[in-house]
Scaffold this motif. Sequence first.
Motif: not given
Ligand code: NAP
Length: 509
Positions: A387, A469, A506
């Motif tokens: 990926r 955010f 999240a």
């Molecule tokens: P997502 O689409 O579910 O993607 C999660 C990513 O993290 C995937 O690449 C996944 O890998 C990886 N992952 C999950 N658990 C893991 C672990 N234990 N060890 C290593 N890699 C792991 O989620 P997302 O929407 O991208 O969000 C990701 C993070 O960013 C969240 O914590 C969210 O709260 C944060 N976020 C923050 C903001 C902000 O405004 N601050 C905005 C958006 C998101 P796989 O592909 O292998 O499953």
Amino acid sequence: MRTSTPLPRICIALGLSDPEALLAHARAEADAGEQFFEFRLDYLPRPEQGIGAIRDFLKERSEASLLATCRRRQNQGRFNGSIEEQIRLLEAAAEAGARAVDVEIESAESATSRLDAFRGRTMLVLSYHNFEGTPAMETVLRRMMRIPADAYKLATTARKPSDNQRVLALAKAHARDGVVVLAMGEMGFPTRVLSPAFGGLFTYAAPYSAEGTASGQIGAKALRGLYRIEKFTRQAKIYGVVADPVRHSISPAVHNRAFQARRMDAVYIPLLTHSGQLKDLMETAGKLPLAGLSVTIPHKQKIMRYLDAIEPLARRIGAVNTVWRKAGKWRGANTDAAGVTKPLARRLRLVKSSILLVGNGGAARGAAFALVEAGARVSIVGRNPERVRALAQACGGEALVAGQLVDHHFDALVHATPMGMYPHAGECYFEDRIPADVVFDMVYNPLETLLCRRAREQGRTVIPGWEMFIEQAVEQFQIWTGEAAPRAVMERAALEALGHGSGVAATDL
Ligand code: NAP
């Protein structure tokens, strides 16, 4: 009977099983400035105790308006007596000074002539409840209006976003008939905030320190302070966050404060929308009408098929988090991208910078495209090499494996996995050396993650997730209103909301 002054817009629903507790809560709410209370006599083990409570309360607070309700078990209340007993109790409540009594339509239809006992003495509110769904509202109201009353309350259950619009349309069409409308359940939340502005007589709220009496009810403090339901007008622009779940979203706290700071006639509400309900939501959006939307999990990709125009970067990323209407067309953009690039650009020059991106999910994808577009050289790592490679190829970045990081150092690192996020606050992708000068952790709950702490200890420049955010919210505000966003106010609101909640998910962004 005091019918001269209009009823306050908020009625505090007090359903307590002890008359002393009922009085204590009513007093506390009155001390906080509330003036209109529903006393649920059916919650008391002996409903006649409520008559004394009404008398005692009005002796102390003669300005207060009381609505007495004694809902029968058959209609989802707690009163086991007959209709005759119910009406006698409500008569006694009127005698004790209640300004209004609530009689459910089922009782009213069975004892129409007994209702004369209320006329001219108190305000008669006929009520209809539907705990299954939202039927044809006009049909229900027509049935109710066969019995003359001072007001008609229709409480249904929202099963889809458009139920809100149908309920509110009734309030708009019948404002002169004296209607109180609401859709119960979390999906019906918009009706609780919007119905008075649409022409409803009042809305119900839960007391500050006790449970409400119906699902979806929120506290008067939030209705007044956060949603400002006594301030915005019928012409107010309505915005909202489309998500599932949406309950813990901090976006309403942030955007409503921003509108307040700019003295705008606007309100921002949570719009719970399940997968498969986006079409229904967008049809409602045109009719309500909604002026703009924040869009988040799980709808950022699917929303695109309902838009007339999408900004090029959002199209490349394949996700939209901001929607607005211009010249009758729905438009979409991705402000998450600016949420990544702008905080970084304040700390380093992005052109030709080297950035390590950790993760390959939705947030990582947005960051990757935005950073490449800003001129950065992007390297990506993650736990699934396939990926990671696919994302690197799509955005024009480089795929790395974790083992390669030991002899690499980057200008900045952007962490985009849920590692370190509540309730896994003890997790961190990097056990020892963090290979970048600037460390940006997208995770914002807790406010300081383990990664941020380790980075700080290693002398790195840290960017906490809440900055992302705020940045995306600031951009949204500017797109929607064309005005500069009150950033400091928004920051304060976000930090306050995050600081007070221990378990923000999240999916809340
Ligand atoms: P997502 O689409 O579910 O993607 C999660 C990513 O993290 C995937 O690449 C996944 O890998 C990886 N992952 C999950 N658990 C893991 C672990 N234990 N060890 C290593 N890699 C792991 O989620 P997302 O929407 O991208 O969000 C990701 C993070 O960013 C969240 O914590 C969210 O709260 C944060 N976020 C923050 C903001 C902000 O405004 N601050 C905005 C958006 C998101 P796989 O592909 O292998 O499953």
